[in-house]
Design a protein around this motif. Structure first.
Motif, short mmCIF file in Angstrom:
data_model
loop_
_atom_site.label_atom_id
_atom_site.label_comp_id
_atom_site.label_asym_id
_atom_site.label_seq_id
_atom_site.Cartn_x
_atom_site.Cartn_y
_atom_site.Cartn_z
N GLN A 7 0.84 -1.21 0.00
CA GLN A 7 0.00 0.00 0.00
C GLN A 7 0.87 1.25 0.00
N LEU A 78 -5.24 -1.93 -4.13
CA LEU A 78 -4.40 -1.16 -3.22
C LEU A 78 -4.67 0.33 -3.37
N ASN A 82 -6.03 2.71 -0.37
CA ASN A 82 -5.31 3.93 0.02
C ASN A 82 -6.22 5.14 0.00
#
Length: 115
Positions: A7, A78, A82
């Motif tokens: 991440q 990811l 985020n």
């Protein structure tokens, strides 16, 4: 590389090269597109569909494409995590615990799963 590290790396890449994240809705559409690309490779490699002459595949019968599509899905997932503030490590740990508590005995007695 851990999920948390992934991440962070994706976030750094977006800041350095990507200008900014696509909107959450756009990334959801991109995720869906990437899943469709994985489905195409799966249908040709493991299913009943034949490879088309125009399919970009290698001599390994799509093994490389399979990995590439999975990585593309992970990338977009990811990104979504985020930009929505989700810690995927934490959420995966919770999901494993939930499934273990709920399903620890569920599949053991399933005759369809016995070899």
């Amino acid at each position: 590389m851990t999920i948390r590290e992934a991440q962070t790396i994706v976030n750094q890449w977006i800041k350095e090269y990507g200008v900014r994240y696509f909107s959450e809705l756009t990334n959801m559409a991109v995720l869906t597109e990437e899943v469709g690309e994985l489905a195409r490779v799966m249908a040709r490699r493991y299913g009943d569909q034949s490879w088309k002459a125009t399919d970009p595949r290698s001599e390994d019968n799509g093994q490389q494409a399979l990995g590439e599509e999975m990585a593309d899905i992970l990338w977009v997932l990811l990104c979504l995590a985020n930009q929505t503030g989700i810690d995927l490590t934490e959420e995966l740990e919770k999901s494993i615990e939930k499934k273990t508590n709920r399903d620890s005995l569920r599949h053991i007695g399933n005759p369809k799963l016995k070899a």
